[in-house]
Design a protein around this motif. Structure first.
Motif, PDB file in Angstrom:
ATOM      1  N   LEU A  47       3.563  -9.843  35.261  1.00 24.06           N
ATOM      2  CA  LEU A  47       4.611  -9.418  34.448  1.00 24.06           C
ATOM      3  C   LEU A  47       4.353  -7.236  33.953  1.00 24.06           C
ATOM      4  CD1 LEU A  47       3.977 -11.741  31.890  1.00 24.06           C
ATOM      5  CD2 LEU A  47       6.536 -11.490  33.609  1.00 24.06           C
ATOM      6  N   GLY A  48       3.285  -7.749  35.514  1.00 23.95           N
ATOM      7  CA  GLY A  48       3.250  -5.410  34.715  1.00 23.95           C
ATOM      8  C   GLY A  48       2.152  -5.019  34.010  1.00 23.95           C
ATOM      9  N   LYS A  49       1.383  -6.633  33.154  1.00 25.21           N
ATOM     10  CA  LYS A  49       0.595  -6.040  31.834  1.00 25.21           C
ATOM     11  C   LYS A  49      -0.890  -5.828  32.200  1.00 25.21           C
ATOM     12  CE  LYS A  49       3.247  -8.977  29.173  1.00 25.21           C
ATOM     13  NZ  LYS A  49       3.817  -7.834  28.392  1.00 25.21           N
ATOM     14  N   ASN A  50      -1.137  -5.928  33.628  1.00 20.63           N
ATOM     15  CA  ASN A  50      -2.817  -5.098  34.340  1.00 20.63           C
ATOM     16  C   ASN A  50      -3.077  -3.887  33.816  1.00 20.63           C
ATOM     17  OD1 ASN A  50      -3.212  -8.000  34.723  1.00 20.63           O
ATOM     18  ND2 ASN A  50      -3.096  -7.630  36.869  1.00 20.63           N
ATOM     19  N   LYS A  51      -4.113  -2.681  33.516  1.00 20.26           N
ATOM     20  CA  LYS A  51      -4.930  -2.182  34.210  1.00 20.26           C
ATOM     21  C   LYS A  51      -4.899  -2.287  35.004  1.00 20.26           C
ATOM     22  CE  LYS A  51      -8.338   0.801  32.700  1.00 20.26           C
ATOM     23  NZ  LYS A  51     -10.089   1.296  32.383  1.00 20.26           N
ATOM     24  N   ARG A  52      -3.426  -0.856  35.050  1.00 24.14           N
ATOM     25  CA  ARG A  52      -3.761  -0.150  36.598  1.00 24.14           C
ATOM     26  C   ARG A  52      -4.583   0.963  37.245  1.00 24.14           C
ATOM     27  NH1 ARG A  52       1.173  -1.423  39.444  1.00 24.14           N
ATOM     28  NH2 ARG A  52       2.942  -2.333  37.602  1.00 24.14           N
ATOM     29  N   ILE A  53      -5.094   0.869  38.338  1.00 21.71           N
ATOM     30  CA  ILE A  53      -6.016   1.807  38.949  1.00 21.71           C
ATOM     31  C   ILE A  53      -5.559   2.003  40.405  1.00 21.71           C
ATOM     32  CG2 ILE A  53      -8.229   1.510  39.997  1.00 21.71           C
ATOM     33  CD1 ILE A  53      -9.651  -0.304  38.161  1.00 21.71           C
ATOM     34  N   HIS A  54      -5.655   3.391  40.579  1.00 21.09           N
ATOM     35  CA  HIS A  54      -5.224   4.345  41.399  1.00 21.09           C
ATOM     36  C   HIS A  54      -5.880   3.551  42.886  1.00 21.09           C
ATOM     37  CE1 HIS A  54      -2.134   5.467  40.255  1.00 21.09           C
ATOM     38  NE2 HIS A  54      -1.750   6.420  38.907  1.00 21.09           N
ATOM     39  N   GLY A  55      -5.552   3.285  43.592  1.00 17.13           N
ATOM     40  CA  GLY A  55      -6.115   3.150  44.796  1.00 17.13           C
ATOM     41  C   GLY A  55      -7.374   4.240  45.146  1.00 17.13           C
ATOM     42  N   ARG A  56      -6.872   5.521  45.549  1.00 15.63           N
ATOM     43  CA  ARG A  56      -6.981   6.558  45.847  1.00 15.63           C
ATOM     44  C   ARG A  56      -9.139   6.556  45.111  1.00 15.63           C
ATOM     45  NH1 ARG A  56      -2.720   8.272  43.466  1.00 15.63           N
ATOM     46  NH2 ARG A  56      -3.792   9.914  41.617  1.00 15.63           N
ATOM     47  N   LYS A  57      -8.550   6.027  43.527  1.00 16.45           N
ATOM     48  CA  LYS A  57     -10.301   6.005  42.940  1.00 16.45           C
ATOM     49  C   LYS A  57     -11.284   5.436  43.695  1.00 16.45           C
ATOM     50  CE  LYS A  57      -8.093   8.462  39.028  1.00 16.45           C
ATOM     51  NZ  LYS A  57      -7.192   8.010  37.282  1.00 16.45           N
ATOM     52  N   THR A  58     -10.729   4.764  44.008  1.00 17.41           N
ATOM     53  CA  THR A  58     -12.145   3.433  45.002  1.00 17.41           C
ATOM     54  C   THR A  58     -12.748   3.695  45.881  1.00 17.41           C
ATOM     55  OG1 THR A  58     -10.157   2.234  45.897  1.00 17.41           O
ATOM     56  CG2 THR A  58     -11.085   1.980  43.734  1.00 17.41           C
ATOM     57  N   SER A  59     -13.402   3.355  46.263  1.00 15.53           N
ATOM     58  CA  SER A  59     -14.522   3.475  47.931  1.00 15.53           C
ATOM     59  C   SER A  59     -14.465   2.476  48.352  1.00 15.53           C
ATOM     60  CB  SER A  59     -15.986   4.093  47.095  1.00 15.53           C
ATOM     61  OG  SER A  59     -17.024   3.350  46.760  1.00 15.53           O
ATOM     62  N   ILE A  60     -14.722   2.072  49.651  1.00 17.36           N
ATOM     63  CA  ILE A  60     -14.978   1.211  50.102  1.00 17.36           C
ATOM     64  C   ILE A  60     -16.179   0.972  51.621  1.00 17.36           C
ATOM     65  CG2 ILE A  60     -13.742   0.109  52.623  1.00 17.36           C
ATOM     66  CD1 ILE A  60     -11.327   1.675  52.035  1.00 17.36           C
ATOM     67  N   ILE A  61     -16.330  -0.606  50.615  1.00 13.87           N
ATOM     68  CA  ILE A  61     -17.452  -1.114  51.146  1.00 13.87           C
ATOM     69  C   ILE A  61     -17.678  -2.207  51.823  1.00 13.87           C
ATOM     70  CG2 ILE A  61     -19.236  -0.237  49.053  1.00 13.87           C
ATOM     71  CD1 ILE A  61     -19.484  -2.621  48.124  1.00 13.87           C
ATOM     72  N   THR A  62     -18.523  -2.424  52.799  1.00 18.51           N
ATOM     73  CA  THR A  62     -18.247  -3.948  53.713  1.00 18.51           C
ATOM     74  C   THR A  62     -19.486  -4.522  52.512  1.00 18.51           C
ATOM     75  OG1 THR A  62     -18.010  -2.494  55.964  1.00 18.51           O
ATOM     76  CG2 THR A  62     -18.773  -5.131  55.959  1.00 18.51           C
ATOM     77  N   ILE A  63     -18.641  -6.187  52.438  1.00 15.03           N
ATOM     78  CA  ILE A  63     -19.467  -7.030  51.838  1.00 15.03           C
ATOM     79  C   ILE A  63     -19.821  -8.318  52.788  1.00 15.03           C
ATOM     80  CG2 ILE A  63     -18.495  -6.512  49.942  1.00 15.03           C
ATOM     81  CD1 ILE A  63     -16.704  -8.681  49.534  1.00 15.03           C
ATOM     82  N   THR A  64     -21.328  -9.010  52.210  1.00 16.14           N
ATOM     83  CA  THR A  64     -21.325 -10.429  52.254  1.00 16.14           C
ATOM     84  C   THR A  64     -20.480 -11.649  52.554  1.00 16.14           C
ATOM     85  OG1 THR A  64     -22.697 -10.978  50.797  1.00 16.14           O
ATOM     86  CG2 THR A  64     -23.341  -8.784  52.447  1.00 16.14           C
ATOM     87  N   GLN A  65     -20.961 -12.542  53.079  1.00 14.74           N
ATOM     88  CA  GLN A  65     -19.823 -14.117  53.007  1.00 14.74           C
ATOM     89  C   GLN A  65     -19.828 -14.358  51.439  1.00 14.74           C
ATOM     90  OE1 GLN A  65     -17.271 -14.761  55.328  1.00 14.74           O
ATOM     91  NE2 GLN A  65     -16.306 -16.231  53.191  1.00 14.74           N
ATOM     92  N   PRO A  66     -21.695 -14.634  50.853  1.00 17.62           N
ATOM     93  CA  PRO A  66     -22.002 -15.010  49.308  1.00 17.62           C
ATOM     94  C   PRO A  66     -20.860 -14.176  48.329  1.00 17.62           C
ATOM     95  CG  PRO A  66     -23.487 -15.289  50.744  1.00 17.62           C
ATOM     96  CD  PRO A  66     -22.789 -14.145  51.914  1.00 17.62           C
ATOM     97  N   GLU A  67     -20.599 -12.251  49.292  1.00 16.77           N
ATOM     98  CA  GLU A  67     -19.847 -11.643  47.530  1.00 16.77           C
ATOM     99  C   GLU A  67     -19.069 -12.445  47.813  1.00 16.77           C
ATOM    100  OE1 GLU A  67     -22.851  -8.280  47.106  1.00 16.77           O
ATOM    101  OE2 GLU A  67     -22.157  -8.114  49.563  1.00 16.77           O
ATOM    102  N   ALA A  68     -17.838 -12.087  49.121  1.00 21.37           N
ATOM    103  CA  ALA A  68     -16.880 -12.373  48.997  1.00 21.37           C
ATOM    104  C   ALA A  68     -16.279 -13.894  48.864  1.00 21.37           C
ATOM    105  CB  ALA A  68     -16.245 -12.244  50.673  1.00 21.37           C
ATOM    106  N   ASP A  69     -17.281 -14.967  48.878  1.00 23.38           N
ATOM    107  CA  ASP A  69     -16.896 -16.226  47.821  1.00 23.38           C
ATOM    108  C   ASP A  69     -16.918 -16.175  47.144  1.00 23.38           C
ATOM    109  OD1 ASP A  69     -17.060 -16.892  50.190  1.00 23.38           O
ATOM    110  OD2 ASP A  69     -18.866 -17.789  50.531  1.00 23.38           O
ATOM    111  N   ARG A  70     -17.969 -15.696  45.866  1.00 24.37           N
ATOM    112  CA  ARG A  70     -18.371 -15.212  44.466  1.00 24.37           C
ATOM    113  C   ARG A  70     -16.854 -15.161  43.682  1.00 24.37           C
ATOM    114  NH1 ARG A  70     -23.950 -14.387  45.261  1.00 24.37           N
ATOM    115  NH2 ARG A  70     -23.496 -11.997  45.758  1.00 24.37           N
ATOM    116  N   PHE A  71     -16.327 -13.578  44.524  1.00 29.40           N
ATOM    117  CA  PHE A  71     -15.289 -12.800  43.922  1.00 29.40           C
ATOM    118  C   PHE A  71     -13.619 -13.422  44.319  1.00 29.40           C
ATOM    119  CE2 PHE A  71     -11.901  -9.930  43.742  1.00 29.40           C
ATOM    120  CZ  PHE A  71     -12.700  -9.188  43.128  1.00 29.40           C
TER     121      PHE A  71
END
Length: 284
Positions: A95-119
């Protein structure tokens, strides 16, 4: 005085109202649906476990809404009970009600399987799944999106050096939409492991795959609705070939009608999905 328990559909409506989303229940033939006061394009089809239309009738209704350029989400009772936070977050995003973040403001990191599982357990309707490549978008030290991918697979039927990788999961943090986030993560994967294509599936219960089309994916096939067995004691869903091994063994000698009776005796009930769409993004 006794307290009357409200239906799960009314519970959903009240939960939406609590986060500022006004909605209205309405009927269409044998369906109970929900629409939103400030959005005419999105509708929910509320499917109860005990009594519901069959998959063919449900798919036809979905196609009718799609032909009218409306999205019809199939929301099952057990999914509402097991994933209410994720459902409310997904509806808010649609419905377009979320707070918007621009992807260019984020950084990419590699994460572990447990970290991915939790998220993913916290933010994806289907929870997590094992993956070979796992990345997060980070803003101010917090994960705001996660994507997971399979290992590269050789596709020798295309040519000797052709490889494909599957996008398994993508989710954003509750309450956030990351503009360009999935595109950024896919481009990072392609640069890192150099596949010939990236493939993924759109769950037709929740998506028509338009977001993938915007990213350059091509829809290559559609899978029909699939039978699913719901264990009502745990609210765990199983495709028939993934039922517990001991149950599969007990079912093997039985006729189809006998299998249904046996599964019902174990408190399993038959539900379904409306299928999925397969998408491919060519990288080379």
């Amino acid at each position: 005085m006794s307290i009357k328990k409200i239906s799960w559909q009314q519970e959903l409506k009240q939960a939406l109202q609590a986060i500022g989303i006004e909605s209205e229940l309405y009927t269409s033939d044998s369906f109970l649906l929900l629409k939103f006061q400030d959005n005419e394009e999105l509708h929910l089809n509320l499917l109860s476990i005990a009594k519901h239309p069959d998959s063919a009738e449900t798919l036809l209704l979905q196609q009718q809404y799609s032909a009218s350029e409306k999205q019809l989400i199939q929301l099952w009772e057990d999914i509402w009970y097991t994933k209410p936070v994720q459902i409310l977050s997904r509806i808010s995003a649609l419905l377009g009600k979320n707070k918007r973040i621009h992807g260019r403001k984020t950084s990419i990191i590699t994460i572990t399987q447990p970290e991915a599982d939790r998220f993913l357990q916290e933010n994806h309707l289907q929870g997590s799944a094992k993956a070979r490549h796992r990345y997060a978008l980070v803003l101010e030290g917090q994960f705001v999106a996660v994507a997971t991918f399979s290992a590269k697979r050789k596709m020798t039927r295309k040519h000797a050096d052709y490889t494909s990788v599957e996008l398994i999961r993508f989710a954003t943090a509750d309450g956030f939409t990351v503009q360009g986030g999935l595109s950024k993560l896919i481009k990072h994967l392609i640069k890192t492991i150099l596949p010939s294509d990236v493939m993924t599936y759109a769950d037709l219960d929740w998506s028509y795959g338009k977001g993938y089309t915007k990213l350059g994916f091509e829809m290559v096939s559609q899978m029909p609705p699939a039978e699913i067995w719901l264990d009502q004691s745990t609210n765990i869903r199983y495709f028939p070939h993934r039922l517990p091994a001991e149950i599969i063994a007990d079912l093997a000698p039985l006729a189809t009608s006998e299998k249904i009776v046996y599964l019902n005796s174990l408190h399993y009930i038959s539900v379904f999905n409306t299928g999925n769409l397969k998408y491919i993004l060519l990288c080379q």
